[in-house]
Write a protein that holds these residues in place. Structure first.
Motif, PDB file in Angstrom:
ATOM      1  N   THR A   4       0.684  -1.400   0.023  1.00 28.94           N
ATOM      2  CA  THR A   4       0.054  -0.087   0.053  1.00 28.94           C
ATOM      3  C   THR A   4       0.924   1.257  -0.027  1.00 28.94           C
ATOM      4  O   THR A   4       2.026   1.266   0.491  1.00 28.94           O
ATOM      5  CB  THR A   4      -0.764   0.028   1.255  1.00 28.94           C
ATOM      6  N   ALA A   5       0.276   2.344  -0.588  1.00 31.15           N
ATOM      7  CA  ALA A   5       0.917   3.812  -0.569  1.00 31.15           C
ATOM      8  C   ALA A   5       2.388   3.600  -1.155  1.00 31.15           C
ATOM      9  O   ALA A   5       3.480   3.637  -0.683  1.00 31.15           O
ATOM     10  CB  ALA A   5       1.034   4.284   0.716  1.00 31.15           C
ATOM     11  N   SER A   6       2.428   2.951  -2.580  1.00 31.79           N
ATOM     12  CA  SER A   6       3.619   2.526  -3.027  1.00 31.79           C
ATOM     13  C   SER A   6       4.557   3.698  -3.309  1.00 31.79           C
ATOM     14  O   SER A   6       4.091   4.723  -3.421  1.00 31.79           O
ATOM     15  CB  SER A   6       3.379   1.898  -4.304  1.00 31.79           C
ATOM     16  N   GLN A   7       5.748   3.524  -3.228  1.00 30.90           N
ATOM     17  CA  GLN A   7       6.842   4.423  -3.398  1.00 30.90           C
ATOM     18  C   GLN A   7       7.849   3.778  -4.407  1.00 30.90           C
ATOM     19  O   GLN A   7       8.167   2.751  -4.834  1.00 30.90           O
ATOM     20  CB  GLN A   7       7.640   4.686  -2.003  1.00 30.90           C
ATOM     21  N   PRO A   8       8.612   4.896  -5.264  1.00 29.54           N
ATOM     22  CA  PRO A   8       9.672   4.357  -6.107  1.00 29.54           C
ATOM     23  C   PRO A   8      10.523   3.394  -5.610  1.00 29.54           C
ATOM     24  O   PRO A   8      11.048   2.507  -6.137  1.00 29.54           O
ATOM     25  CB  PRO A   8      10.228   5.573  -6.580  1.00 29.54           C
ATOM     26  N   ALA A   9      10.887   3.372  -4.379  1.00 28.95           N
ATOM     27  CA  ALA A   9      11.999   2.494  -3.512  1.00 28.95           C
ATOM     28  C   ALA A   9      11.349   1.155  -3.437  1.00 28.95           C
ATOM     29  O   ALA A   9      12.097   0.178  -3.140  1.00 28.95           O
ATOM     30  CB  ALA A   9      11.979   3.073  -2.490  1.00 28.95           C
ATOM     31  N   ASP A  10      10.161   0.980  -3.601  1.00 34.11           N
ATOM     32  CA  ASP A  10       9.508  -0.445  -3.687  1.00 34.11           C
ATOM     33  C   ASP A  10       9.896  -0.916  -5.077  1.00 34.11           C
ATOM     34  O   ASP A  10       9.416  -2.155  -5.311  1.00 34.11           O
ATOM     35  CB  ASP A  10       7.936  -0.477  -3.454  1.00 34.11           C
ATOM     36  N   SER A  11      10.318  -0.589  -6.101  1.00 34.08           N
ATOM     37  CA  SER A  11      10.422  -1.025  -7.262  1.00 34.08           C
ATOM     38  C   SER A  11      11.726  -2.266  -7.029  1.00 34.08           C
ATOM     39  O   SER A  11      12.699  -1.966  -6.628  1.00 34.08           O
ATOM     40  CB  SER A  11      11.140  -0.042  -8.249  1.00 34.08           C
ATOM     41  N   ALA A  12      11.246  -3.239  -7.475  1.00 35.98           N
ATOM     42  CA  ALA A  12      12.202  -4.541  -7.282  1.00 35.98           C
ATOM     43  C   ALA A  12      11.357  -5.770  -8.078  1.00 35.98           C
ATOM     44  O   ALA A  12      10.238  -5.667  -8.520  1.00 35.98           O
ATOM     45  CB  ALA A  12      12.569  -4.824  -6.031  1.00 35.98           C
ATOM     46  N   THR A  13      12.027  -6.714  -7.855  1.00 35.86           N
ATOM     47  CA  THR A  13      11.365  -8.122  -8.364  1.00 35.86           C
ATOM     48  C   THR A  13      10.819  -8.748  -7.065  1.00 35.86           C
ATOM     49  O   THR A  13      11.756  -8.901  -5.926  1.00 35.86           O
ATOM     50  CB  THR A  13      12.434  -9.053  -9.296  1.00 35.86           C
ATOM     51  N   TYR A  14       9.816  -9.223  -7.119  1.00 34.63           N
ATOM     52  CA  TYR A  14       9.224  -9.791  -5.925  1.00 34.63           C
ATOM     53  C   TYR A  14       8.855 -11.542  -6.172  1.00 34.63           C
ATOM     54  O   TYR A  14       8.446 -11.854  -7.199  1.00 34.63           O
ATOM     55  CB  TYR A  14       7.975  -9.335  -5.412  1.00 34.63           C
ATOM     56  N   LEU A  15       9.328 -12.239  -5.101  1.00 37.29           N
ATOM     57  CA  LEU A  15       9.411 -13.803  -5.356  1.00 37.29           C
ATOM     58  C   LEU A  15       8.481 -14.457  -4.347  1.00 37.29           C
ATOM     59  O   LEU A  15       8.673 -13.832  -3.308  1.00 37.29           O
ATOM     60  CB  LEU A  15      10.704 -14.253  -5.459  1.00 37.29           C
ATOM     61  N   CYS A  16       7.834 -15.124  -4.932  1.00 40.05           N
ATOM     62  CA  CYS A  16       7.003 -15.949  -3.680  1.00 40.05           C
ATOM     63  C   CYS A  16       7.669 -17.396  -3.678  1.00 40.05           C
ATOM     64  O   CYS A  16       8.427 -17.625  -4.808  1.00 40.05           O
ATOM     65  CB  CYS A  16       5.604 -16.250  -3.944  1.00 40.05           C
ATOM     66  N   ALA A  17       7.495 -17.952  -2.754  1.00 40.17           N
ATOM     67  CA  ALA A  17       8.125 -19.380  -2.303  1.00 40.17           C
ATOM     68  C   ALA A  17       7.539 -20.237  -1.563  1.00 40.17           C
ATOM     69  O   ALA A  17       6.634 -19.834  -0.573  1.00 40.17           O
ATOM     70  CB  ALA A  17       9.631 -19.350  -1.993  1.00 40.17           C
ATOM     71  N   LEU A  18       7.437 -21.556  -1.797  1.00 40.75           N
ATOM     72  CA  LEU A  18       6.717 -22.450  -0.959  1.00 40.75           C
ATOM     73  C   LEU A  18       7.621 -23.743  -0.807  1.00 40.75           C
ATOM     74  O   LEU A  18       8.453 -23.976  -1.605  1.00 40.75           O
ATOM     75  CB  LEU A  18       5.257 -22.804  -1.433  1.00 40.75           C
ATOM     76  N   VAL A  19       7.397 -24.411   0.071  1.00 35.49           N
ATOM     77  CA  VAL A  19       8.158 -25.632   0.447  1.00 35.49           C
ATOM     78  C   VAL A  19       7.017 -26.836   0.236  1.00 35.49           C
ATOM     79  O   VAL A  19       6.131 -26.828   0.780  1.00 35.49           O
ATOM     80  CB  VAL A  19       8.391 -25.896   1.981  1.00 35.49           C
TER      81      VAL A  19
END
Lengths: 112, 113
Positions: A78-93
């Motif tokens: 929420t309230a996203s900022q330019p510093a949030d720019s990245a790649t986001y990975l999900c992972a499960l076991v």
């Protein structure tokens, strides 16, 4: 076959808006699911973990949901900022194989 | 800074050669994981060690091997290198094996020419 899939396209969001990323899985029964952030050329950084018996988890501007019926996790910033720019990975076991599987990631860009 | 260290940062070598990547986990962490990340494959789990013993195996090629030493540092050996082995290799560690929450090192970028 077993699959873990994230938004295949990059996500571009206007600063201040909520970014929502999706992670879907097939033929797994994970006890929990994790989200990581990765910046270019750097190692992933752990953000949040949500267990199968939890519907929602929050940490500051981050929120994760986990729907074991839909086999889906949603990750919100929420309230996203330019510093949030990245790649986001999900992972499960994968409990049957005792190994962690990562999704291919979603690249998020927040424009000012 | 995650507390996980990896050396070297960069490695350039030729096809057919052998290299060793080194990882030191966070203080107190008994588990070490190795991953390969290339542009077209994403983050691929290779192998996990726990307190010196192999615990889980992913898509690790037979040309690759790893070990964890009594001081808990780990080494990943890559032999008979091919162009396709060029990638970022990450090491991660954790101490909570009930959740596999992982702390990643900065990675070693391997280029095979």
């Amino acid at each position: 076959s077993q699959k873990i899939e994230q938004n295949s396209e990059a996500l571009n969001i206007q600063e201040g808006k909520t970014a929502t990323l999706t992670c879907n899985y097939t033929n797994y029964s994970p006890a929990y699911l994790q989200w990581y952030r990765q910046d270019p050329g750097r190692g992933p950084v752990f953000l949040l973990l949500i267990r199968e018996n939890e519907k929602e988890k929050r940490k500051e501007r981050l929120k994760v949901t986990f729907d074991t019926t839909l086999k889906q996790s949603l990750f919100h910033i929420t309230a996203s900022q330019p510093a949030d720019s990245a790649t986001y990975l999900c992972a499960l076991v994968d409990s049957s194989a005792s190994k962690i599987i990562f999704g291919s990631g979603t690249r998020l860009s927040i424009r000012p | 800074d995650s507390g996980v260290t990896q050396t070297p940062k960069h490695l350039i070598t030729a096809t057919g050669q052998r290299v060793t990547l080194r990882c030191s986990p966070r203080s107190g962490d008994l588990s070490v994981y190795w991953y390969q990340q290339s542009l077209d494959q994403g983050l691929q789990f290779l192998i996990q060690y726990y307190n010196g013993e192999e615990r889980a195996k992913g898509n690790i090629l037979e040309r690759f091997s790893a070990q964890q030493f009594p001081d808990l540092h780990s080494e990943l050996n890559l032999s008979s290198l091919e162009l396709g082995d060029s990638a970022l290799y990450f090491c991660a560690s954790n101490r909570d094996t009930s959740t596999d929450t992982q702390y990643f090192g900065p990675g070693t970028r391997l280029t095979v020419l």
